[in-house]
Design an enzyme around this catalytic site. Structure first.
Site, PDB file in Angstrom:
ATOM      1  N   ASP B 307     122.007  15.559  38.224  1.00 61.15           N
ATOM      2  CA  ASP B 307     122.397  14.408  37.424  1.00 61.15           C
ATOM      3  C   ASP B 307     123.566  14.800  36.540  1.00 61.15           C
ATOM      4  OD1 ASP B 307     120.710  12.386  38.229  1.00 61.15           O
ATOM      5  OD2 ASP B 307     119.034  13.249  37.128  1.00 61.15           O
ATOM      6  N   GLN B 381     127.945  -8.117  20.163  1.00 63.27           N
ATOM      7  CA  GLN B 381     128.848  -9.263  20.261  1.00 63.27           C
ATOM      8  C   GLN B 381     130.284  -8.867  19.922  1.00 63.27           C
ATOM      9  OE1 GLN B 381     125.756  -9.674  18.568  1.00 63.27           O
ATOM     10  NE2 GLN B 381     125.003 -10.520  20.531  1.00 63.27           N
TER      11      GLN B 381
END
Lengths: 553, 684
Positions: B307, B381
């Site tokens: 990984d 956001q």
């Protein structure tokens, strides 16, 4: 010409000829064995015998075919030898006594060609040509077939099929052995080997006495005798007999024929597994072992240590003047190194070291270069043992040619390694422990022990040559050596074919930097080392009490 | 600093691997107990020694002599030394097991009934599927999965790691281990392992060697050793008639001595110790192998799936460079970048502060120093964070978000900045843009930082013939950049569990053995498919079940160590086998002349060591044969030194040391022992 120079030239010619033949013959054998097409004669044979040539066999079926064929061969040859009095061209010879016939039948079917009889005194032409010569072809073909089955095990992946024994047998006989034997029989004929059906001729010698000369179909038998590493002579004197081996030239040719197929099979092996370097590595092992032993043997005979020999000026006892000392020694090393057993000189008369080296050649397991087929599968087994130990030393579970050597493989390999020495040692032990065994010994002391050691080494390793002196035509030796020959031939074959099945079923691990390379000089040294150490450790005590004790008075 | 040093912290839980000579003495009673024929039967080579010792004892009683009793004693010692090797190896495991067992106290479990009522029962009465409640201070009674709640758990009992870990229901962090302790909160655990079969039970069994079975290669080697033993048995048995013919007699004692010297006692004695020690070395690195087979397979691995995160790169992206916009000074960019990151507690944010300090000499400003600063935290956001202070509005964030922010404030994006952003993306990095109101100040280059020394490690692996494949969720472009920097052979980008599985199968079809690490439940199939599957201890119980090893430190880099340990195990076996067989050559030179010199005086030529008498030659060989076992116990336990190298180089080195060494050492050893032995009255 100076005899040393002659010997050097002979060896150069021998090696040159082998090098020339190596590629074409090796490649040709590979093509024959893998060809999809059947010849017309071959198809006829399959129809008559009732085999389906397209049926690829499992290892167990392949092995059963080998064993069944050999069993039938033994029975047929036994019958032929017993009944020869009723057959044409018997030259008035009686049937062979039962134990001797059994010994002889086993001997020729196992590619040993141990002879406890005297050819010209015991056998007629039918027994020689239709019995012994036929087995010279077939037993050689069986050996090659078994080797090929093992090679297919390495070459194939994820399969339980090893090829068809009957197809292999027929092709090896018809396409390889027969043409070669035919050509070289004619060459030998030209060289002076006799070929007739003339029976006995009585002549008056220069000294005025009568002498009986036995003619016969000798050249035709001589070629396959050497080519198939069989070694059973038409005459008792074998290749020392002037009708079998008349000149230094035919002597050289016979040495060439002995080595030809065992050596070239390494090329066939490389071809079939798709990596010629692997074949060269095995060839290098064979060549280095045989070269070393041959050199030592020549040295031992030429230097002829010992007061009697020094006085005589040369170790000429038991050797033919027309071959000379060095080339007799080369022949001796070739014939013992290949499980042939033909002789052009009497090994029993060799110096202690020379005779000892002949025994060493045999107890190495007939791998340098070994009998036809048997040499190849023997050296492959040695390679697996080497790979097993060396593979661990590089931090991998061992693999050879991408095939893992696991517990099952190792079990079969161990049994193979165990079989021949066990047969030899048990036979030797029984012979030395019993009066029946000891009473055949001619010479007292260590040489006598060498005689028995030689006999069992020769039988168990399917060599067939003898240390003259030992009276082997007794029930004890006829039966004992027959058992040794049978077990020494067929136990290893069972393990080899089973091993072939086991590795054919595997996939192939790709070679990486972490894989032990099996074509480099280091590996060659390793395999040679394994062969020497295993044989050395097993046979040093016996050799110490035989040839070594004789050499170190 | 090399990787090896970074991830093998000394842990107090597991005893260190050093061999202590004291262990030879303390293990002696165990070694004596193992002389039981029913135990020794399992080791054919040493069983032969045992039978031989019994035979010589009988012979020595019938015809006593100094020589007979000396040989007898040393033959018995040979058998004891062999058992000693195994006992020492097992003893180390037992010490570890004792520590583990201490954690497995008689725990009580709070069994949750169907009606929500709790009943206190002994942990040993739990069955699979039971629900138990654990609150702060409770010891978790058995292995299981958290099905309700979240808690911090102290797992130091099994991992040695004192920092608590979070265990919560659902997801990849739900597995808890029996014997660990809940530090806070309340969880409900569903039991997944019956008592006696828990993780700790298995660990104890493993380190004690109780469940030890011979590995496939060990079986194969044993077969070879057994067949060598049979050959030598035949050699010795046939020697009697040969000797009788030659006019000399051989006593039972001499024959047994010869046999014991010839059969491969050295490797036969050390074989099981080598296996136990191999498992032990893994345990020392906090890796539990569920079978010896997996350890052997590790040595054979030819493809490593690694990984990216945590193995090849440090856990997170780091700021590596500041690129000022045209007309902006580097100091100003650094100042703004630092300012905007002070409140950013993410590793990326911290790395920006560190970069500004190390590269641009800016010292950290405490939040309190900047009075009246209004910190703007990062939200999904806005995708920006920053600070409003002293009339400045400093922002830092994703390029698109900052560009929009600047545009809204009436500013413009300089083309050079846009170009820099694209260049960083193309190189596999992540660009962050820094702005002050309408002004764009510059770009921060964040990138995955490849661990130091990992490239060299991969080069080593390549020399060992092992291919490395990086697995990452990144897009191919990013993945390629990192793959090139780290020097892996291949990479799998945007990897899904299915992709991983397919890759493993593809490699295996080509005959390669694959090793991988994993922790999530979705890794489980791939872990099971891989030949060596190392599950992280932090992972799910499904992953741990599927793998054949568990790494208690949850350090994926350890896969490389595991491969090396596997190789070392096999190399040790092979080297000692070679050594053992090579020893025989010298022993023959000692014994053969001794046996037959009376019959054939010429054989004295073979007495190259010039040993003083036949009796002392035989006894010296027997003593050497016994002592060499003891001398090699430390090597068997520690393992033969292993340096990653190609197979050819490893072979030449080990052949030289153990092959040639094995031939030469006994010549010197036997000669030295003979010098001492020949002084004994009745021996010279």
């Amino acid at each position: 010409m100076d005899s040393t120079l002659a010997a050097v030239l002979s060896v150069v010619v021998l090696l040159g000829a082998l090098a020339l033949a190596y590629r074409p013959l090796g490649d040709y054998m590979a093509r024959v064995l893998e060809s999809p097409r059947h010849g017309r004669v071959e198809r006829m044979v399959y129809r008559v015998v009732g085999v389906d040539p397209a049926a690829d066999q499992r290892w167990s079926v392949y092995l059963r075919s080998v064993l069944a064929f050999s069993a039938v061969s033994i029975v047929a040859l036994f019958a032929l030898l017993r009944l020869q009095a009723y057959l044409p061209y018997s030259l008035g010879h009686e049937g062979m006594p039962p134990w001797q016939a059994l010994n002889t039948a086993v001997s020729f079917v196992t590619n040993t060609n141990w002879q406890s009889y005297s050819g010209e005194a015991a056998l007629g032409y039918t027994a020689q040509a239709a019995g012994l010569a036929v087995q010279n072809f077939l037993s050689a073909a069986v050996g090659i077939a078994v080797a090929v089955a093992l090679v297919r095990g390495f070459a194939r992946t994820h399969t339980d099929r090893l090829g068809n024994f009957w197809v292999d047998l027929v092709r090896i006989t018809l396409r390889i052995l027969l043409p070669l034997a035919f050509v070289f029989a004619i060459v030998l004929l030209v060289g002076g080997v006799v070929q007739n059906l003339a029976g006995d001729t009585t002549i008056t010698t220069l000294a005025g006495g009568p002498q009986t000369l036995t003619g016969g179909p000798v050249a035709s038998q001589e070629a396959i005798k050497e080519l198939g590493t069989n070694g059973g002579g038409f005459y008792n004197a074998n290749s020392a007999h002037p009708f079998e081996n008349p000149t230094a030239l035919t002597n050289l040719l016979e040495i060439f024929l002995i080595l030809l197929i065992p050596v070239s099979l390494t090329r066939t092996f490389g071809r079939l597994v798709g990596d010629l370097r692997q074949g060269y590595a095995l060839l290098a092992v064979m060549a280095s072992l045989w070269g070393t032993i041959t050199a030592l043997m020549v040295w031992a005979e030429v230097s002829h240590a010992g007061p009697a020999l020094q006085l005589a000026g040369a170790a000429m006892e038991g050797k033919e003047v027309r071959f000379g000392v060095p080339m007799s020694a080369v022949f001796a090393s070739a014939t013992t190194g290949t499980s042939t057993g033909a002789v052009d000189s009497m090994h029993s008369s060799y110096t202690a070291y020379g005779g000892g080296l002949a025994i060493v050649n045999m107890v190495l397991g007939e791998v340098a270069p070994g009998g036809v087929g048997a040499g190849l599968y023997g050296i492959l087994i040695a390679s697996i043992v080497a790979v097993f130990i060396a593979g661990l030393m590089v931090g991998r579970t061992p693999e050879y040619l991408g095939k893992k050597i696991g517990a099952r493989e190792m079990k079969l390999v161990s049994l193979y390694v165990l079989a021949t020495p066990a047969v030899l040692l048990i036979g030797l032990g029984i012979a030395m422990a019993t009066e029946a065994g000891r009473s055949s010994i001619l010479n007292p002391g260590p040489h006598g022990l060498s005689e028995v050691l030689y006999a069992f080494a020769s039988a168990a390793n399917n060599n067939g040559s003898a240390f003259a002196g030992l009276n082997a035509n007794t029930d004890f030796y006829n039966i004992g050596l027959a058992i040794a020959m049978l077990l020494g031939r067929f136990l290893p074959i069972c393990f080899v074919v089973a091993l072939a099945g086991s590795i054919a079923a595997q996939g192939r691990a790709p070679a990486t930097e972490g894989t032990l390379p099996t074509h480099r000089p280091l590996f060659v040294v390793l395999v040679a080392g394994v062969i020497l150490v295993v044989a050395g450790l097993t046979f040093v005590p016996a050799l110490a009490l035989g040839p070594i004790a004789e050499a170190l008075p | 600093m090399t990787l090896a040093q970074t991830h093998a912290p000394a842990r107090p839980r597991i005893g260190s691997g050093a061999f202590e000579p004291k262990a030879l003495v303390t293990s002696l009673p165990d070694a004596m107990r193992k002389l039981d024929p029913r135990v020794m039967w399992r080791n054919p080579v040493m069983f032969v020694v045992l039978i031989g010792s019994a035979l010589t004892t009988a012979a020595a009683i019938v015809e006593p002599s100094v020589f007979a009793w000396s040989v007898t004693v040393w033959l018995w010692l040979t058998a004891v030394f062999a058992n000693l090797a195994e006992a020492v190896a097992e003893g180390r495991g037992r010490a570890q097991a004792a520590t583990l067992r201490a954690t497995r106290r008689d725990t009580m479990a709070r069994l949750l009934g169907g009606d929500g009522a709790e009943a206190v029962v002994p942990a040993t009465d739990l069955t699979v599927g039971d629900l138990v409640v654990c609150e702060a201070g409770d010891v978790i009674p058995g292995d299981g999965d958290v099905i309700e709640g979240v808690a911090s758990v102290d797992e130091s009992a099994i991992t040695g790691e004192s920092a608590p870990v979070i265990r919560e229901s659902g997801g990849d962090r739900s597995a808890v281990t029996g014997g660990t302790k809940v530090l806070s909160d309340r969880i409900v655990v569903q039991v997944t392992a019956a008592p006696g079969h828990t993780f700790i039970d298995r660990m104890i069994a493993l380190v004690e060697g109780a469940s030890r079975q011979k590995t496939p290669n060990e079986v194969a080697l044993n077969i070879l050793l057994a067949s060598l033993t049979i050959v030598f048995l035949l050699v010795v048995m046939t020697l009697s008639p040969l000797a009788a013919y030659s006019g000399t007699t051989t006593s039972v004692i001499v024959l047994v001595a010869l046999l014991v010297c010839l059969i491969p006692t050295t490797i036969g004695a050390l074989l099981s110790a080598i296996g136990i020690a191999g498992m032990d070395r893994l345990v020392q690195r906090n890796v539990l192998a569920m079978s010896g087979r997996a350890v052997e397979a590790a040595g054979d691995v030819s493809t490593l799936l690694l990984d990216k995160t945590g193995t090849i790169t440090l856990g997170n992206r780091q700021a590596v460079e500041l690129l000022p916009a045209p007309g902006v000074g580097i100091e100003e960019v650094a100042d703004a970048a630092q300012l905007s990151s002070l409140a950013d507690e993410t590793p990326e944010g911290r790395s920006i502060v560190v970069l500004c300090k190390e590269r641009h000499g800016l010292r950290a400003r405490e939040e309190g120093v900047l009075r009246d600063a209004a910190w703007v935290p990062f939200t999904a956001q806005t995708r920006m964070s920053g600070v409003d202070v002293d009339g400045r509005t400093v922002r830092k964030g994703a390029a698109g978000a900052v560009f929009a922010y600047v545009a809204a404030a009436g500013g413009q994006t300089p083309p050079a900045v846009a170009a820099a952003v694209d260049a960083i993306s193309a190189a596999g990095g992540t660009p962050l843009v820094v702005a002050d109101g309408p002004r764009i100040l510059g770009v921060i280059h964040l990138k995955d930082v490849v661990k130091e020394g990992i490239r060299e490690r991969f080069d080593e692996l390549r020399r060992m013939g092992i291919r490395t494949v990086m697995i990452t969720g990144d897009n191919p472009m990013t993945a390629r950049a990192i793959a090139e920097e780290a020097g892996v052979d291949d990479f799998l980008a945007e990897a899904t569990p299915e992709d991983k599985m397919a890759l493993i199968k593809r490699e295996q079809e080509g005959g390669r053995l694959v090793a991988m690490t994993g922790d999530g439940t979705n890794d489980a199939p791939a872990l099971a498919q891989a030949d060596v599957g190392v599950a992280m201890n932090t992972g799910t119980s499904a992953a741990k079940e599927a793998g054949n090893m568990v790494d208690l430190d949850s350090n994926p880099t350890k896969l490389i160590d595991i491969v090396e340990i596997g190789k070392q195990l096999l190399i040790t076996r092979g080297s000692l086998t070679t050594f053992s067989v090579a020893n025989d050559i010298a022993k023959y030179f000692a014994i053969i002349p001794a046996l037959f010199v009376v019959a054939y005086p010429g054989l004295d030529t073979l007495n190259v060591m010039r040993l003083s008498s036949p009796n002392s030659a035989i006894l010296s060989a027997v003593i050497f044969n016994a002592l060499v076992i003891v001398a090699l116990i430390p090597l068997a336990l520690r393992g033969v030194r292993y340096r990653p190298a190609s197979a050819s180089r490893l072979l030449s080195r080990n052949l030289l040391v153990y092959g040639l060494g094995g031939v030469l050492v006994p010549f010197a050893g036997i000669k030295l022992i003979d010098l001492v032995v020949s002084q004994i009255p009745g021996m010279g």
